[in-house]
Each structure stands twice: as C-alpha cells, then as structure tokens.
Scaffold this motif. Structure first.
Motif: not given
Length: 131
Positions: A16-20, A31-39, A45-49, A77-84
């Motif tokens: 859902f977040i990726a679709g939004v 420019s938001l397209m490259k942030y899809i994996p990060v979001f 992470v927020i759900f599991y936390y 994996v989220g950290s790697i996506a953010l660094i990328e």
C-alpha cells in the motif's frame, strides 16, 4: 497475532505504501520514485516495532523471536535501500554540479569580476571629501 498473519499484514502495508508513493511520484514529483523501497521498508519496520512492543505473545512461543529476526532483516534491507538511494542522488547532483560549474566558469571572466566588485563612492560623500 501469529507470525504468518503478521507477515501478511506487513506485506499489505508495504505494498500500500509503495502504491501511494508510486502514485505521488507519477503525479507530484518524479524524484519520489527512487524512495519507494525506503518508504516501504520503513513502514514494515514501524509495523514490526509496534507489534513487538504493543502486542503480547503466548507463553513459550517462538513468535517473538521470529518477529525480532524479521525486524532486524527489515532494518538492514531498508538501510541498504536508503544508502543506495542517497548514493544515486549524490551522483546525479554531482553531475549537475559539474555541468553548472563549467558553465559558471565560462560565464565569469576577469572583466565581469572587476565590474561586480568595482567600488563606487556616492557623490555626496565625494563632494564632502573634496570641499
């Protein structure tokens, strides 16, 4: 909540977040397209936390351990996506900076700099000095 249901809910939230983000990237800013994996991974992470801290587990079950392992995997994996994503942004902006720097260097010559920094004395001060 069992581990399987948690994974399904987490995947639904992430999709859902990726679709939004994809929709906003198409309509608002590309420019938001490259942030899809990060979001997406951040929402997982927020759900599991929140699941780890606010939902209780049955005694003697491995669900808490599985959730903690999945939480750690999502963080990595989220950290790697953010660094990328940041590396892609930096490389893209450095190319733009290089092009603008060469254009700026060609535009500014020594004559233009002398015109910009030429000191001009106001005429009223000059009259007081001469008299």
């Amino acid at each position: 909540m069992s581990f399987k249901i948690g994974i399904i809910i987490c995947l639904i939230i992430m999709v859902f977040i990726a679709g939004v983000t994809f929709y906003l990237g198409k309509k608002v800013a590309h420019s938001l397209m490259k942030y899809i994996p990060v979001f997406s991974f951040a929402s997982g992470v927020i759900f599991y936390y929140s699941k780890l801290h606010f939902i209780s587990y049955k005694p003697n079950s491995f669900d808490g351990i599985y959730d903690m392992i999945l939480f750690i995997i999502l963080i990595i994996v989220g950290s790697i996506a953010l660094i990328e994503t940041l590396i892609v942004d930096i490389v893209k902006n450095s190319e733009l900076f290089g092009k603008s720097y060469t254009a700026l260097r060609k535009a500014i010559t020594l004559d233009n700099i002398k015109k910009v920094f030429k000191f001009k004395v106001p005429s009223s001060i000059l009259r007081k000095i001469r008299s």
